[in-house]
Design a protein around this motif. Sequence first.
Motif, mmCIF file in Angstrom:
data_model
loop_
_atom_site.group_PDB
_atom_site.id
_atom_site.type_symbol
_atom_site.label_atom_id
_atom_site.label_comp_id
_atom_site.label_asym_id
_atom_site.label_seq_id
_atom_site.Cartn_x
_atom_site.Cartn_y
_atom_site.Cartn_z
ATOM 1 N N ALA A 1 0.830 -1.202 0.000
ATOM 2 C CA ALA A 1 0.000 0.000 0.000
ATOM 3 C C ALA A 1 0.868 1.258 0.000
ATOM 4 C CB ALA A 1 -0.928 -0.008 1.207
ATOM 5 N N GLY B 1 1.239 4.040 -3.068
ATOM 6 C CA GLY B 1 0.937 5.448 -2.825
ATOM 7 C C GLY B 1 2.087 6.329 -3.287
ATOM 8 N N ALA C 1 2.424 6.298 -7.164
ATOM 9 C CA ALA C 1 1.408 7.128 -7.813
ATOM 10 C C ALA C 1 1.774 8.597 -7.712
ATOM 11 C CB ALA C 1 0.048 6.881 -7.186
ATOM 12 N N SER C 2 2.260 9.021 -6.538
ATOM 13 C CA SER C 2 2.545 10.448 -6.399
ATOM 14 C C SER C 2 3.770 10.836 -7.236
ATOM 15 C CB SER C 2 2.717 10.816 -4.930
ATOM 16 O OG SER C 2 4.009 10.523 -4.505
ATOM 17 N N PHE D 1 2.526 11.135 -10.863
ATOM 18 C CA PHE D 1 1.694 12.302 -11.122
ATOM 19 C C PHE D 1 2.488 13.601 -11.096
ATOM 20 C CE2 PHE D 1 -1.695 9.464 -11.032
ATOM 21 C CZ PHE D 1 -2.795 10.113 -11.536
ATOM 22 N N ASN E 1 -6.290 -1.086 4.412
ATOM 23 C CA ASN E 1 -5.080 -1.112 3.597
ATOM 24 C C ASN E 1 -5.192 -0.156 2.404
ATOM 25 O OD1 ASN E 1 -2.509 -2.153 3.331
ATOM 26 N ND2 ASN E 1 -3.156 -3.658 1.827
ATOM 27 N N VAL F 1 -4.445 3.259 3.605
ATOM 28 C CA VAL F 1 -3.004 3.489 3.738
ATOM 29 C C VAL F 1 -2.461 4.021 2.407
ATOM 30 C CG1 VAL F 1 -0.742 2.426 4.077
ATOM 31 C CG2 VAL F 1 -2.672 1.662 5.446
ATOM 32 N N ALA F 2 -2.809 3.328 1.324
ATOM 33 C CA ALA F 2 -2.264 3.686 0.016
ATOM 34 C C ALA F 2 -2.722 5.051 -0.442
ATOM 35 C CB ALA F 2 -2.649 2.633 -1.002
ATOM 36 N N ALA G 1 -1.204 7.782 1.686
ATOM 37 C CA ALA G 1 0.226 7.945 1.403
ATOM 38 C C ALA G 1 0.388 8.770 0.138
ATOM 39 C CB ALA G 1 0.900 6.594 1.249
ATOM 40 N N SER G 2 -0.420 8.412 -0.861
ATOM 41 C CA SER G 2 -0.338 9.103 -2.139
ATOM 42 C C SER G 2 -0.628 10.589 -1.975
ATOM 43 C CB SER G 2 -1.303 8.430 -3.110
ATOM 44 O OG SER G 2 -1.609 9.254 -4.180
ATOM 45 N N ILE H 1 2.061 12.823 0.263
ATOM 46 C CA ILE H 1 3.248 13.269 -0.456
ATOM 47 C C ILE H 1 2.933 14.550 -1.218
ATOM 48 C CG2 ILE H 1 4.939 12.626 -2.208
ATOM 49 C CD1 ILE H 1 4.502 9.695 -1.262
ATOM 50 N N ARG I 1 4.669 18.431 -0.194
ATOM 51 C CA ARG I 1 5.355 19.343 -1.095
ATOM 52 C C ARG I 1 4.873 20.767 -0.916
ATOM 53 N NH1 ARG I 1 3.865 16.207 -5.685
ATOM 54 N NH2 ARG I 1 4.957 14.277 -5.303
ATOM 55 N N ILE J 1 -2.409 7.478 7.916
ATOM 56 C CA ILE J 1 -1.529 6.452 7.354
ATOM 57 C C ILE J 1 -1.003 5.575 8.471
ATOM 58 C CG2 ILE J 1 0.699 5.981 6.283
ATOM 59 C CD1 ILE J 1 0.476 8.408 4.700
ATOM 60 N N VAL K 1 -5.803 -9.342 -2.411
ATOM 61 C CA VAL K 1 -6.283 -9.154 -3.787
ATOM 62 C C VAL K 1 -7.311 -8.023 -3.813
ATOM 63 C CG1 VAL K 1 -7.461 -10.243 -5.719
ATOM 64 C CG2 VAL K 1 -5.817 -11.552 -4.398
ATOM 65 N N LEU L 1 -6.771 -0.260 -4.033
ATOM 66 C CA LEU L 1 -5.767 0.790 -3.918
ATOM 67 C C LEU L 1 -5.190 1.184 -5.261
ATOM 68 C CD1 LEU L 1 -2.548 -0.356 -3.955
ATOM 69 C CD2 LEU L 1 -3.247 -1.232 -1.752
ATOM 70 N N VAL M 1 -5.066 5.202 -5.388
ATOM 71 C CA VAL M 1 -3.931 6.126 -5.430
ATOM 72 C C VAL M 1 -4.090 7.140 -6.565
ATOM 73 C CG1 VAL M 1 -2.275 4.639 -4.275
ATOM 74 C CG2 VAL M 1 -2.565 4.423 -6.732
ATOM 75 N N ILE M 2 -4.697 6.696 -7.666
ATOM 76 C CA ILE M 2 -4.901 7.608 -8.793
ATOM 77 C C ILE M 2 -5.950 8.654 -8.422
ATOM 78 C CG2 ILE M 2 -5.647 7.762 -11.197
ATOM 79 C CD1 ILE M 2 -4.578 4.860 -11.487
ATOM 80 N N GLN N 1 -4.667 11.351 -6.033
ATOM 81 C CA GLN N 1 -3.850 12.382 -6.665
ATOM 82 C C GLN N 1 -4.728 13.437 -7.322
ATOM 83 O OE1 GLN N 1 -0.501 12.978 -6.852
ATOM 84 N NE2 GLN N 1 -0.386 11.449 -5.244
ATOM 85 N N LEU N 2 -5.734 12.961 -8.040
ATOM 86 C CA LEU N 2 -6.637 13.894 -8.720
ATOM 87 C C LEU N 2 -7.353 14.762 -7.694
ATOM 88 C CD1 LEU N 2 -8.138 11.448 -11.358
ATOM 89 C CD2 LEU N 2 -6.383 13.176 -11.706
ATOM 90 N N ARG O 1 -5.244 17.419 -6.144
ATOM 91 C CA ARG O 1 -4.969 18.465 -7.107
ATOM 92 C C ARG O 1 -6.080 19.500 -7.219
ATOM 93 N NH1 ARG O 1 -1.184 16.936 -11.940
ATOM 94 N NH2 ARG O 1 0.235 16.231 -10.352
#
Lengths: 265, 307
Positions: A251, A255, A258-259, A262, B59, B62-63, B66-67, B70, B74, B224, B244, B250, B254-255, B258-259, B262
């Motif tokens: 996981a 994550g 992906a970051s 992107f 789980n 978490v992903a 995390a995504s 980050i 920034r 997280i 699975v 996830l 994660v995608i 991000q979107l 943003r």
Amino acid sequence: MTPVAAPPPVASAPVYRTPDQPTVYAALTQANVRVSTTFKGARIVLYGAVFNPDDNPADVVVVVRGPTQPVRLVRKVKVAGVWLNSRPVLFEGAPGYYMAASTRELGQIADFGTLRRLSIGVDHLKLEAPEEQQVVSRYGVPDVVVSRLAGDYLDWRNALIRLKQKAKLYDVDARGVSYVDRNHLFRAELLLPTDAPTGRYDVQVMLFKGGAKVSERDLTLRVKKVGFERSIYSFAHRSSWLYGLMSVAIAMLSGWVASRLFRRT
Amino acid sequence: MDIYLPIAEVSVNAPLLVALGCVVGFISGLFGIGGGFLMAPVLVFMGVPPAVAVASQANHVVASSASSVIAYSRQKGVDYRMGGIMAAGGAAGAFLGVEIFRILRLLGQADLVVALSYLVFLGAIGALMLLESLQAIVRRRRGVVVAAAAERKRPWFYGLPWRMRFPRSGLYISVIPPIALGVFVGVLSAIMGVGGGFILVPAMVYVLRMRASVVVGTSLFQIIVTTAITTFLQAGRNQTVDIVLASLLLFGGVIGAQLGARVSGRFRADELRAVLALIVLLVGLQMGLQLFVRPQEAFAFAPGAGK
């Protein structure tokens, strides 16, 4: 089905002598069911032949029992306007899968006592329940073990069967066995849902004449997880902590990936 | 494209799971919540056993967190000191919560407690947040200026022992309230299978009064840690994590996250809060009301019959 005007198939089979007694033969098209990633349940065909020396009609009954498992049930009860679960009730053992298929209604094939003795049909299904009420503690939680003599035993028993039938784990089909030609060759279908338990299934193919069982064949079917599915399942159970660590790592990593991806775009 | 889940032992549509992960991930990135409270009910509806749904989606949380952490990091939107202290409390809470969940499940009362928690926590927080954000929107429209948080009276618990400076959050307070909040969210994380963002975000804004720009990132950071521990404990203790299922979720998550992270900058904070409040309130009511409806089937299987 078009009637086939051929000699009885049993007589033409070279391995068997023509029996004097009414006899049933049967086989499964598939003796092993492999549960893999693409498993969507299974349809297994059982086929067989009846040798019947006289003209009195004979009935075929196929009973399949999956591995016996303990089952816990709760009942919703209304307390102060809110629906709550009762304390769990435990059946010490019930087949994980049960199917009874026959050529006619079971009640027309044999009488109540015979069906009960052979445990044919959901009404006669053997569920392990002790004579007296008792409480067992499992993982520190007290469970009431359902007693055969308790007043509401039938309610619990019927509920168990109803829930299993709804999950397509129990099935009784009075037309499940069909003759392919005139009373000699027959076939039946076993439908296993995706959540059918893994393990050994006992298949009994019985021939009834005049309300009595005259012949029986026993077959075995094995359902097992294979390949990727099996590795994951045993990994999750054998090294569960490592498995947990790996899940978290996957996981976190995805994550991060992906970051990264992107940020570039 | 159905796929058989080895731990859940059911077969489900794989693209649907990825899409679900993506939608929840988007909401997660947008509002700074884990989104677990949205996913658990949907998974259960799809036929995944509740215990597996709760553990596996932790789980996924978490992903996706995390995504987006980050992404927030920034923009200097994470107070690692505050997040770390809350996460320490969260870890303790998660231990406690997994044990509580285990016992509830064996008692056959897990459904009840999960539904009640959804009703009480989501209902209350959704309602309060909706009220507050609507007021804020009305005030902004009328041009009323409210006294800044710093000028208002300081809450009593700021002065508890072990005071510490949190420069990014603009606070100098005792560490006890953040730890207590962390423990509470950790317990909920295990019982409801959620990250607890829907409680953390309002608590950080209204109770701790952290600087608004670091709330979402810090909440995600703490989520997280808590959900990673929950996943690990659920897998180790209850064997209910389906890798699975989690991976499919996830992958989309994660995608989506991000979107979401943003586009979040394009909306006004009070409007985002109002929408989140509405979602929280609706899910809480939906999950909770089932307690008052006569069930169609009076009996149900209980887990834990053993092998």
